[in-house]
Design a protein around this motif. Structure first.
Motif, PDB file in Angstrom:
ATOM      1  N   GLU A   1       0.827  -1.207   0.000  1.00  0.00           N
ATOM      2  CA  GLU A   1       0.000   0.000   0.000  1.00  0.00           C
ATOM      3  C   GLU A   1       0.862   1.259   0.000  1.00  0.00           C
ATOM      4  O   GLU A   1       2.084   1.215   0.170  1.00  0.00           O
ATOM      5  N   SER A   2       0.196   2.378  -0.170  1.00  0.00           N
ATOM      6  CA  SER A   2       0.874   3.672  -0.222  1.00  0.00           C
ATOM      7  C   SER A   2       1.676   3.917   1.062  1.00  0.00           C
ATOM      8  O   SER A   2       1.269   3.472   2.141  1.00  0.00           O
ATOM      9  N   PRO A   3       2.830   4.621   0.956  1.00  0.00           N
ATOM     10  CA  PRO A   3       3.561   4.963   2.186  1.00  0.00           C
ATOM     11  C   PRO A   3       2.723   5.791   3.149  1.00  0.00           C
ATOM     12  O   PRO A   3       2.937   5.747   4.356  1.00  0.00           O
ATOM     13  N   GLY A   4       1.754   6.541   2.613  1.00  0.00           N
ATOM     14  CA  GLY A   4       0.856   7.288   3.488  1.00  0.00           C
ATOM     15  C   GLY A   4       0.045   6.377   4.382  1.00  0.00           C
ATOM     16  O   GLY A   4      -0.217   6.695   5.548  1.00  0.00           O
ATOM     17  N   VAL A   5      -0.367   5.212   3.858  1.00  0.00           N
ATOM     18  CA  VAL A   5      -1.120   4.245   4.654  1.00  0.00           C
ATOM     19  C   VAL A   5      -0.231   3.674   5.750  1.00  0.00           C
ATOM     20  O   VAL A   5      -0.602   3.590   6.923  1.00  0.00           O
ATOM     21  N   ARG A   6       0.986   3.258   5.378  1.00  0.00           N
ATOM     22  CA  ARG A   6       1.905   2.684   6.364  1.00  0.00           C
ATOM     23  C   ARG A   6       2.312   3.719   7.412  1.00  0.00           C
ATOM     24  O   ARG A   6       2.633   3.373   8.545  1.00  0.00           O
ATOM     25  N   PHE A   7       2.290   4.990   7.014  1.00  0.00           N
ATOM     26  CA  PHE A   7       2.668   6.061   7.922  1.00  0.00           C
ATOM     27  C   PHE A   7       1.555   6.387   8.911  1.00  0.00           C
ATOM     28  O   PHE A   7       1.828   6.885  10.021  1.00  0.00           O
ATOM     29  N   ARG A   8       0.307   6.112   8.543  1.00  0.00           N
ATOM     30  CA  ARG A   8      -0.825   6.517   9.382  1.00  0.00           C
ATOM     31  C   ARG A   8      -1.567   5.361  10.047  1.00  0.00           C
ATOM     32  O   ARG A   8      -2.359   5.601  10.953  1.00  0.00           O
ATOM     33  N   VAL A   9      -1.339   4.107   9.632  1.00  0.00           N
ATOM     34  CA  VAL A   9      -2.119   3.007  10.195  1.00  0.00           C
ATOM     35  C   VAL A   9      -1.809   2.823  11.685  1.00  0.00           C
ATOM     36  O   VAL A   9      -2.671   2.407  12.467  1.00  0.00           O
ATOM     37  N   GLY A  10      -0.583   3.145  12.103  1.00  0.00           N
ATOM     38  CA  GLY A  10      -0.263   3.064  13.525  1.00  0.00           C
ATOM     39  C   GLY A  10      -1.094   4.031  14.346  1.00  0.00           C
ATOM     40  O   GLY A  10      -1.539   3.705  15.456  1.00  0.00           O
ATOM     41  N   LEU A  11      -1.336   5.241  13.802  1.00  0.00           N
ATOM     42  CA  LEU A  11      -2.177   6.217  14.499  1.00  0.00           C
ATOM     43  C   LEU A  11      -3.627   5.763  14.550  1.00  0.00           C
ATOM     44  O   LEU A  11      -4.324   5.980  15.555  1.00  0.00           O
ATOM     45  N   SER A  12      -4.101   5.125  13.465  1.00  0.00           N
ATOM     46  CA  SER A  12      -5.477   4.595  13.474  1.00  0.00           C
ATOM     47  C   SER A  12      -5.627   3.526  14.554  1.00  0.00           C
ATOM     48  O   SER A  12      -6.608   3.515  15.309  1.00  0.00           O
ATOM     49  N   ALA A  13      -4.652   2.605  14.624  1.00  0.00           N
ATOM     50  CA  ALA A  13      -4.716   1.535  15.630  1.00  0.00           C
ATOM     51  C   ALA A  13      -4.643   2.120  17.035  1.00  0.00           C
ATOM     52  O   ALA A  13      -5.366   1.683  17.944  1.00  0.00           O
ATOM     53  N   LEU A  14      -3.793   3.131  17.227  1.00  0.00           N
ATOM     54  CA  LEU A  14      -3.685   3.755  18.541  1.00  0.00           C
ATOM     55  C   LEU A  14      -4.981   4.456  18.926  1.00  0.00           C
ATOM     56  O   LEU A  14      -5.359   4.496  20.113  1.00  0.00           O
TER      57      LEU A  14
END
Length: 472
Positions: A228-241
């Motif tokens: 997936e896009s680097p934007g997804v990998r950059f933000r999925v941790g914040l979504s999980a948190l």
């Protein structure tokens, strides 16, 4: 808690309700340049329709009074100049609900397991603020896991952050699963798993294994996959948190927040920074590395409602612990667990290195005099054993003094005693998993150091629970 009328993850009635804010003027891989009549704020979520689908963007830069750079959170296939861009009216939000437990979700809170979507009633901004200083509670008490070597030598701190360092094949995923099982059974808590840059095969295997181990009903899993896009990998941790914070605040339970792998979060940030044209800093990393890591870590807090205890798998590039990304992560950790390939090669599982693994709160004030003294005694035995290994290999154990021979025999038994069958591997090994209370572990290790088990054969110490309790 925000409750917008329209989901940021593109509901059925959008983008008709979202005003057109401008148009795309250039696309460079996952970065789009947009001309806007009125500049949207940074981190605003924008949307562009593509052949019935919707592509979401997050604003990262203001170039001038009319142009912005945004990172796409979907595939850029089909994007072109002149496409209309809609303003969603808010930063990226995810739907939050207790039914998120037992589910596989993506960065937007949308299901990946084929189940129904989460109820679209309450939303939270993934860029939440850290807990106010007056509402935070200091860490201090030990969070028991039932895993002997962890509880003894590198105990988890309730509300603290633990780094799990290990390469492929040393049991990192199994240990993470056992942590989740322990939180669910011992503390009646819940877990949130963030798969950052996971391979699709690994994500599917982990999901199936956790389901078979009975851990899934108390777990929410979010994946930002490697393709997936680097934007997804950059933000999925914040979504999980965000989900971890929601479960802490609403269910008032012990929450275990697991990230695998947080190094990929730093890598994704480096990709985003390069795409935005920032000048790289040390070793090519982004100049904002420390800030981005802190933004994630500082939200992992204990409050009066509950606590979030974080376990973060950390990849060490080229085994270089001085790497800037590793150092930025290390500065936030309370406990460091090193998984050793040498231990795994000897069949010692969990393959925790007893000398390198430690905790910042490993002191008599936090642990108590007895725990501290026993842990130090065990470390002394392991340290002396490491010093004598070369002599034993060259001359044999018979050449050691009686005192050193005694240390070697006790350490070999301690090393085997600190192995343990896990509940999550019972289906594969046929050995029932055991959870050992810290009090039993301390009693057994104290007895080993005193010599009470000098006559016990080594094989009787391997892969069992407590010797004191008579567990098999």
């Amino acid at each position: 808690m925000a409750t917008p009328s329209a989901s940021i993850s593109a509901p059925e009635d959008a983008p008709a309700d979202w005003p057109v804010i401008g148009q795309i003027t250039a696309v460079h891989g996952p970065v789009a340049v947009m001309r806007c009549d009125k500049l949207p704020p940074l981190r605003q979520a924008l949307c562009a329709p593509i052949a019935g689908e919707r592509c979401l963007f997050e604003v990262h830069q203001h170039l001038d009074e009319h142009h912005v750079r945004a990172i796409t959170l979907h595939s850029t296939s089909g994007l072109s100049r002149g496409m209309a861009v809609h303003d969603t009216g808010a930063p990226l939000h995810v739907p939050v609900d207790p039914s998120c437990l037992g589910r596989l979700l993506n960065i937007f809170g949308e299901p990946l397991d084929g189940g129904p979507p989460l109820p679209a009633t309450h939303y939270r901004n993934i860029h939440g603020e850290p807990v106010a200083l007056e509402d935070a509670i200091a860490t201090g008490s030990v969070l028991e896991t039932g895993i002997k070597v962890i509880d003894l030598l590198c105990p988890f701190i309730r509300g603290g952050k633990t780094g799990l360092f290990g390469g492929a094949g040393v049991g990192k995923t199994v240990l993470i699963m056992e942590f989740m099982h322990a939180v669910a059974t011992l503390h009646e808590g819940v877990s949130v798993f963030a798969g950052i840059g996971e391979r699709i095969r690994e994500a599917h295997e982990l999901w199936q294994e956790m389901d078979q181990a009975g851990v899934m009903p108390q777990t929410a899993m979010l994946f930002g996959q490697m393709d997936e896009s680097p934007g997804v990998r950059f933000r999925v941790g914040l979504s999980a948190l965000t989900y971890a914070e929601y479960l802490r605040d609403t269910m008032q339970k012990e929450v275990l927040f697991v990230m695998d792998n947080i190094f990929r979060y730093a890598q994704a940030g480096s990709e985003v920074s390069s795409l935005l044209g920032r000048m790289p800093a040390t070793v090519g990393y982004q100049p904002t590395l420390t800030t981005e890591v802190a933004e994630l870590q500082d939200r992992i807090q204990t409050t009066r409602q509950g606590s979030i205890t974080a376990v973060q798998a950390v990849y060490v590039p080229a085994d270089d612990m001085t790497d800037p990304a590793v150092n930025a992560i290390l500065s936030h950790l309370d406990t460091t667990v090193i998984l050793s390939r040498a231990q795994a090669a000897k069949g010692i599982y969990p393959a925790v290195d007893p000398l390198q693994s430690t905790s910042k709160l490993m002191d008599k004030y936090t642990l108590g005099d007895r725990h501290y003294q026993i842990a130090e005694g065990v470390r002394e035995h392991f340290s002396r054993y490491r010093e004598l290994e070369d002599i034993i290999a060259m001359l044999g154990i018979e050449e050691l003094s009686p005192q050193d021979r005694q240390v070697v025999m006790r350490t070999r038994k301690l090393e085997r005693y600190l192995t343990q069958p896990f509940a999550v591997t019972t289906a594969h090994t046929g050995i029932a998993g055991v959870s050992v209370p810290l009090s039993d572990t301390l009693d057994d290790c104290e007895a080993f150091l005193r010599g009470n088990y000098d006559d016990l054969p080594e094989e009787r110490c391997y892969m069992r629970g407590s010797l004191k309790g008579g567990q098999p």
